[in-house]
Design a protein around this motif. Structure first.
Motif, PDB file in Angstrom:
ATOM      1  N   VAL A 150       0.638  -0.528   0.071  1.00 37.44           N
ATOM      2  CA  VAL A 150      -0.084  -0.113  -0.106  1.00 37.44           C
ATOM      3  C   VAL A 150       1.479   0.778   0.262  1.00 37.44           C
ATOM      4  CG1 VAL A 150      -1.820   1.144   0.960  1.00 37.44           C
ATOM      5  CG2 VAL A 150      -1.692  -1.515   1.310  1.00 37.44           C
ATOM      6  N   LEU A 151       1.759   1.151   0.823  1.00 41.69           N
ATOM      7  CA  LEU A 151       3.013   2.226   0.724  1.00 41.69           C
ATOM      8  C   LEU A 151       2.894   2.559  -1.033  1.00 41.69           C
ATOM      9  CD1 LEU A 151       4.899   4.601   1.615  1.00 41.69           C
ATOM     10  CD2 LEU A 151       6.492   3.060   3.024  1.00 41.69           C
ATOM     11  N   ALA A 152       3.635   0.670  -1.150  1.00 43.03           N
ATOM     12  CA  ALA A 152       3.627   1.507  -2.953  1.00 43.03           C
ATOM     13  C   ALA A 152       2.815   2.126  -3.519  1.00 43.03           C
ATOM     14  CB  ALA A 152       4.445  -0.230  -3.342  1.00 43.03           C
ATOM     15  N   ALA A 153       1.295   1.449  -3.487  1.00 44.12           N
ATOM     16  CA  ALA A 153       0.662   2.256  -4.005  1.00 44.12           C
ATOM     17  C   ALA A 153       0.341   3.749  -3.932  1.00 44.12           C
ATOM     18  CB  ALA A 153      -0.792   1.348  -4.139  1.00 44.12           C
ATOM     19  N   VAL A 154       0.241   4.415  -2.645  1.00 42.78           N
ATOM     20  CA  VAL A 154      -0.036   5.478  -2.546  1.00 42.78           C
ATOM     21  C   VAL A 154       1.471   6.863  -2.925  1.00 42.78           C
ATOM     22  CG1 VAL A 154       1.315   5.911  -0.280  1.00 42.78           C
ATOM     23  CG2 VAL A 154      -0.628   6.570  -0.626  1.00 42.78           C
ATOM     24  N   MET A 155       2.532   6.300  -2.881  1.00 43.36           N
ATOM     25  CA  MET A 155       3.349   6.760  -3.911  1.00 43.36           C
ATOM     26  C   MET A 155       3.375   6.735  -5.117  1.00 43.36           C
ATOM     27  SD  MET A 155       7.259   5.650  -1.142  1.00 43.36           S
ATOM     28  CE  MET A 155       7.944   7.761  -2.248  1.00 43.36           C
ATOM     29  N   GLU A 156       2.645   5.702  -5.720  1.00 42.11           N
ATOM     30  CA  GLU A 156       2.593   5.515  -7.404  1.00 42.11           C
ATOM     31  C   GLU A 156       1.567   6.970  -7.472  1.00 42.11           C
ATOM     32  OE1 GLU A 156       1.688   1.537  -8.491  1.00 42.11           O
ATOM     33  OE2 GLU A 156       3.683   1.198  -9.103  1.00 42.11           O
ATOM     34  N   LYS A 157       0.404   6.456  -6.845  1.00 43.60           N
ATOM     35  CA  LYS A 157      -0.707   7.861  -6.760  1.00 43.60           C
ATOM     36  C   LYS A 157      -0.004   9.304  -6.723  1.00 43.60           C
ATOM     37  CE  LYS A 157      -5.298   8.495  -5.566  1.00 43.60           C
ATOM     38  NZ  LYS A 157      -5.704   8.238  -6.743  1.00 43.60           N
ATOM     39  N   ALA A 158       0.812   9.628  -6.041  1.00 45.22           N
ATOM     40  CA  ALA A 158       0.832  10.462  -5.603  1.00 45.22           C
ATOM     41  C   ALA A 158       2.877  11.467  -6.756  1.00 45.22           C
ATOM     42  CB  ALA A 158       1.961  10.823  -3.993  1.00 45.22           C
ATOM     43  N   GLY A 159       2.520  10.423  -7.025  1.00 49.58           N
ATOM     44  CA  GLY A 159       3.832  10.640  -8.853  1.00 49.58           C
ATOM     45  C   GLY A 159       4.958  10.110  -8.972  1.00 49.58           C
ATOM     46  N   PHE A 160       5.325   9.172  -7.958  1.00 54.19           N
ATOM     47  CA  PHE A 160       6.825   8.617  -8.184  1.00 54.19           C
ATOM     48  C   PHE A 160       6.543   7.045  -8.792  1.00 54.19           C
ATOM     49  CE2 PHE A 160       6.387  10.414  -3.896  1.00 54.19           C
ATOM     50  CZ  PHE A 160       8.242  10.954  -3.479  1.00 54.19           C
ATOM     51  N   ALA A 161       7.768   6.879  -9.314  1.00 47.55           N
ATOM     52  CA  ALA A 161       7.813   6.291 -10.223  1.00 47.55           C
ATOM     53  C   ALA A 161       9.104   4.686  -9.039  1.00 47.55           C
ATOM     54  CB  ALA A 161       9.270   6.009 -11.043  1.00 47.55           C
ATOM     55  N   VAL A 162       7.173   3.938  -8.755  1.00 44.61           N
ATOM     56  CA  VAL A 162       7.539   3.067  -7.979  1.00 44.61           C
ATOM     57  C   VAL A 162       8.549   1.426  -8.409  1.00 44.61           C
ATOM     58  CG1 VAL A 162       6.850   1.917  -5.368  1.00 44.61           C
ATOM     59  CG2 VAL A 162       6.719   4.244  -6.246  1.00 44.61           C
ATOM     60  N   ALA A 163       9.393   0.906  -7.424  1.00 41.97           N
ATOM     61  CA  ALA A 163       9.516  -0.219  -7.659  1.00 41.97           C
ATOM     62  C   ALA A 163       9.655  -1.040  -7.180  1.00 41.97           C
ATOM     63  CB  ALA A 163      10.829  -0.467  -8.219  1.00 41.97           C
ATOM     64  N   ARG A 164       8.772  -3.185  -7.099  1.00 46.34           N
ATOM     65  CA  ARG A 164       8.405  -3.441  -5.911  1.00 46.34           C
ATOM     66  C   ARG A 164       9.208  -4.491  -6.394  1.00 46.34           C
ATOM     67  NH1 ARG A 164       1.771  -2.368  -5.131  1.00 46.34           N
ATOM     68  NH2 ARG A 164       1.661  -0.444  -6.329  1.00 46.34           N
ATOM     69  N   GLU A 165      10.198  -4.824  -5.135  1.00 42.29           N
ATOM     70  CA  GLU A 165      11.225  -6.041  -4.742  1.00 42.29           C
ATOM     71  C   GLU A 165      10.721  -6.563  -3.719  1.00 42.29           C
ATOM     72  OE1 GLU A 165      14.382  -4.073  -7.870  1.00 42.29           O
ATOM     73  OE2 GLU A 165      14.857  -4.889  -6.261  1.00 42.29           O
ATOM     74  N   PHE A 166      11.124  -7.713  -4.006  1.00 42.46           N
ATOM     75  CA  PHE A 166      11.226  -8.939  -2.805  1.00 42.46           C
ATOM     76  C   PHE A 166      13.026  -9.626  -2.967  1.00 42.46           C
ATOM     77  CE2 PHE A 166       8.421 -12.291  -0.543  1.00 42.46           C
ATOM     78  CZ  PHE A 166       9.656 -12.962  -0.479  1.00 42.46           C
ATOM     79  N   TYR A 167      12.910  -9.597  -1.768  1.00 42.39           N
ATOM     80  CA  TYR A 167      14.487  -9.887  -1.647  1.00 42.39           C
ATOM     81  C   TYR A 167      14.663 -11.233  -1.404  1.00 42.39           C
ATOM     82  CZ  TYR A 167      19.793  -9.840   0.182  1.00 42.39           C
ATOM     83  OH  TYR A 167      20.901 -10.273  -0.136  1.00 42.39           O
ATOM     84  N   ILE A 168      15.511 -12.617  -2.422  1.00 40.09           N
ATOM     85  CA  ILE A 168      15.670 -14.003  -1.719  1.00 40.09           C
ATOM     86  C   ILE A 168      16.080 -13.935  -0.681  1.00 40.09           C
ATOM     87  CG2 ILE A 168      14.800 -16.279  -2.406  1.00 40.09           C
ATOM     88  CD1 ILE A 168      13.951 -14.532  -4.655  1.00 40.09           C
ATOM     89  N   ASN A 169      15.880 -14.364   0.595  1.00 39.90           N
ATOM     90  CA  ASN A 169      17.410 -14.775   0.982  1.00 39.90           C
ATOM     91  C   ASN A 169      17.321 -16.635   0.926  1.00 39.90           C
ATOM     92  OD1 ASN A 169      15.503 -12.721   4.784  1.00 39.90           O
ATOM     93  ND2 ASN A 169      16.721 -12.113   2.631  1.00 39.90           N
ATOM     94  N   ASP A 170      17.950 -16.147   0.106  1.00 41.13           N
ATOM     95  CA  ASP A 170      17.661 -18.557  -0.214  1.00 41.13           C
ATOM     96  C   ASP A 170      20.105 -18.752  -0.364  1.00 41.13           C
ATOM     97  OD1 ASP A 170      19.700 -16.096  -1.831  1.00 41.13           O
ATOM     98  OD2 ASP A 170      18.449 -17.626  -3.115  1.00 41.13           O
ATOM     99  N   ALA A 171      20.576 -17.769   1.217  1.00 38.63           N
ATOM    100  CA  ALA A 171      21.939 -18.605   0.747  1.00 38.63           C
ATOM    101  C   ALA A 171      21.622 -18.251   2.791  1.00 38.63           C
ATOM    102  CB  ALA A 171      22.828 -17.230   0.376  1.00 38.63           C
ATOM    103  N   GLY A 172      22.991 -18.710   2.946  1.00 39.17           N
ATOM    104  CA  GLY A 172      23.347 -19.142   3.965  1.00 39.17           C
ATOM    105  C   GLY A 172      22.237 -20.490   4.859  1.00 39.17           C
ATOM    106  N   ALA A 173      22.636 -20.281   6.475  1.00 38.53           N
ATOM    107  CA  ALA A 173      22.588 -21.808   6.995  1.00 38.53           C
ATOM    108  C   ALA A 173      20.837 -22.034   6.896  1.00 38.53           C
ATOM    109  CB  ALA A 173      22.748 -21.091   8.410  1.00 38.53           C
ATOM    110  N   GLN A 174      19.953 -21.255   7.065  1.00 38.16           N
ATOM    111  CA  GLN A 174      18.826 -21.501   7.528  1.00 38.16           C
ATOM    112  C   GLN A 174      18.458 -22.318   6.023  1.00 38.16           C
ATOM    113  OE1 GLN A 174      15.672 -18.580   8.157  1.00 38.16           O
ATOM    114  NE2 GLN A 174      17.684 -17.873  10.197  1.00 38.16           N
TER     115      GLN A 174
END
Length: 578
Positions: A150-174
């Motif tokens: 929703v932050l991304a959406a409201v910033m888009e509505k306010a005229g920002f060019a928003v990129a929505r990203e997901f960082y996959i923590n696919d390294a490490g012990a877990q």
RNA sequence: GCGCCCGUAGCUCAGUUGGAUAGAGCACGGACCUUCUAAGUCCGGGGUCGCAGGUUCGAAUCCUGCCGGGCGCGCCA
């Protein structure tokens, strides 16, 4: 149109004119001049602080300066009255006709009302959710997902060019632990009996059983009895892909879509972690040193150890931060620096990360890293989301990750629906804890904000269906027939939507949208209730088509603004309530 | 011990990035009501904005120090 911004510009123009005419010193800084709604509506529609803010620099008494302003403002055709109040406020009351014209703005724009260019197309990267790919999403993840979306959406509505990203923590012990868990499920699928105790320290959830079955189907007995190191890679690859499948399905259920899924493992493999460390080393920001033990905590297993450190303390952090673990592997922080450098290199000078509150201890070091990597040019904002406490009819719902009895996001959506989940997640500011009650969330009562807002929309739609007015006709409505104080109050509130969008986007506070819609609904329901007592105040007035048309325009405007706000929230506006 | 977040009406929380006499809902007290869409409606009492200083025209908001609560604190992500 943001009415408040419009009048701020008019005030500034008057100040410039006064300066040109020699009535004010030239070059006054207008930066602190604001035009806002006064807290007390009896003071008027708009209040301006210019006289008080500029008095000192202008060398004039605030009230003299205010006098100069109201002389100019009184000539404005939209202004009904301009007055000096208190220590030097300029209070403006605008003509009803001016406010009524805002309904035309709304009806012409429809759901696009409130769109702003304040973001000026600036590129912003919003990173959110970023859950470990070790299982399905649970309730805790849902809040960050909704707040980020929703932050991304409201910033888009306010005229920002928003990129929505997901960082996959696919390294490490877990994810290695995940791989071993999947391996046990694979053995199980090949007919071996795996005791529950074998999952000690691993992930015991049933959701890995299909992964085991899939591995068994592909590989047969190929990996049975293999060594941990040889099987780890393929097990991990399959398991992570399957878990990302679960997570993406959960995001889909929630209506959250990311444009980019960035892989931590890919950064490692491409040598990007080494690269970022080298870059910092070249700036003399990396050294090998020994950290002091944490104070106040019994340092049982703590021993002084030289390690590779980043000079985070040069950029506002409390201490320098480790880049390598004792086994020689990079820390999570080192990889996250590589990721944020990657964002910088892709041209984002403005970044927002949405994190769980348990990551609060990492805020300073990440900001320090971005400051170092960008030479202070880029801004990283980190919004923390506090915990969600689940309740059912006031009783806490116990959740234990160990026993696997935690409530998944899919369960929650199944129980109350996507729209309710999304709305409720925004009924508190993100840095306050949130109580989520299953029963109350679906209750049809005034205490349930989701229902309250949806009900306003449904009531409005009901009126419009009954009257059958189309938008063209409503645009030509005789708005002068809207005269009551309550009708005018609703119009002013609706005209505040563009300002709210800008404020929420700049403050990065998406919850403001939910609170605003609740206010709009309240004002509308109040108007409706007056119709219960007095038929002359109903929206549909028998025998007065013009009045009905004018009120229809008001109803349509309310419906548009609520639908516009719900669209930002990703909540479907309803036509009627069951 | 240090850092971050929080502390506003009996309860749950807003407070428009520093504005005027601090608001809403619930709960409480009183009055009314049986529906153009179905949540009943209206009115009322209730406050040392944790405490103490500071900054300035002006502070719930910013700064400092205390008090209280939550979270975190090398080799988890």
């Amino acid at each position: 149109m943001n009415v408040f911004k419009l009048f701020k510009e008019r005030v500034r123009a008057l100040l410039d004119q006064a300066a040109a005419a020699g009535r004010l010193p030239a070059g006054l800084d207008h930066g602190r001049v604001e035009v806002e709604p006064p807290r007390d509506p009896t003071h008027g529609d708009l209040a301006c602080n210019a006289a008080m803010v500029l008095a000192k620099a202008a060398g004039q008494a605030p009230r003299a300066l205010a006098q100069l302003l109201i002389e100019g403002l009184a000539l404005d055709p939209a202004v009904e009255s301009a007055a000096i109040a208190g220590p030097g406020f300029v209070n403006l009351r605008l003509k009803d006709e001016f406010w009524r014209q805002r309904l035309v703005d709304i009806l012409a724009a429809g759901i696009a009302y409130g769109d702003s260019d304040i973001g000026a197309g600036q590129r912003v990267n919003v990173e959110y959710v970023s859950a470990n790919p070790t299982g399905p999403m649970h309730v805790g993840h849902a809040r960050g997902a909704v707040v980020g979306d929703v932050l991304a959406a409201v910033m888009e509505k306010a005229g920002f060019a928003v990129a929505r990203e997901f960082y996959i923590n696919d390294a490490g012990a877990q994810v290695d632990t995940l791989a071993e868990s999947a391996y046990l499920r694979y053995l199980e699928a090949r007919g071996e009996t795996i005791p529950a105790s074998a999952f000690e320290g691993l992930y015991p959830g049933d959701y890995l059983k299909p992964v085991g079955a899939e591995l068994a189907k592909i590989y047969g007995d190929e990996w049975r009895g293999s060594g941990r190191e040889t099987r780890l890679g393929p097990m991990r690859e399959h398991a992570v892909r399957a878990m990302m499948g679960l997570i993406k399905a959960d995001l889909e259920r929630l209506g959250v879509r990311h444009a980019v899924f960035a892989s931590e493992r890919a950064l490692h493999q491409a040598g990007r972690v080494e690269a970022v460390v080298k870059r910092l080393a070249d700036q003399d920001l990396v050294y090998t040193g020994v950290l002091d033990p944490p104070k106040g905590k019994p340092p049982e297993d703590w021993e002084p150890r030289p390690q590779l450190l980043f000079r985070a303390s040069k950029f506002g952090d409390d201490i320098d931060r480790p880049l390598k673990k004792s086994d020689g592997a990079w820390t999570y922080f080192a990889a996250d620096m590589a990721y944020h450098l990657d964002k910088l290199e892709r041209g984002f000078e403005r970044m927002v990360d949405i994190w769980g509150a348990d990551h609060a201890g990492y805020v300073k070091r990440m900001k320090a890293a971005v400051a170092a990597l960008s030479g202070g040019r880029a801004a990283l904002e980190i919004r923390l989301c506090q915990m969600v406490n689940l309740f059912d009819r006031g009783q806490p719902v116990k959740m234990s990750k160990r026993s696997g009895s935690f409530v998944t996001l899919a369960d929650l959506i199944e129980e109350v629906g996507r729209d309710v989940v999304r709305f409720i997640m925004l009924t508190r500011k993100s840095d306050a804890q949130l109580d989520f009650d299953f029963a109350k969330a679906v209750e049809q009562s005034k205490d349930n904000p989701v229902f309250y807002v949806q009900y306003a929309h449904a009531r409005g739609r009901s009126v419009l269906r009954q009257t059958g007015f189309d938008r063209e006709r409503l645009l030509r409505a005789p708005l002068g027939r809207l005269t009551s104080a309550e009708e005018m109050a609703l119009i002013r509130l609706l005209a505040g939507w563009p300002r709210l969008v800008e404020g929420a986007a700049l403050a990065q506070e998406p919850h403001r949208v939910a609170f605003y819609l609740h206010d709009v609904a309240g004002q509308f329901h109040g108007l409706w209730n007056r119709g219960n007592d007095d038929p002359a105040q109903r929206f549909i007035v028998a025998g007065d088509d013009e009045l009905t048309l004018a009120r229809g325009a008001l109803v349509q405007a309310m419906v548009d603004v609520v639908a516009s706000g719900l669209a930002v929230m990703g909540v479907t506006p309803v036509e009627e309530l069951r």
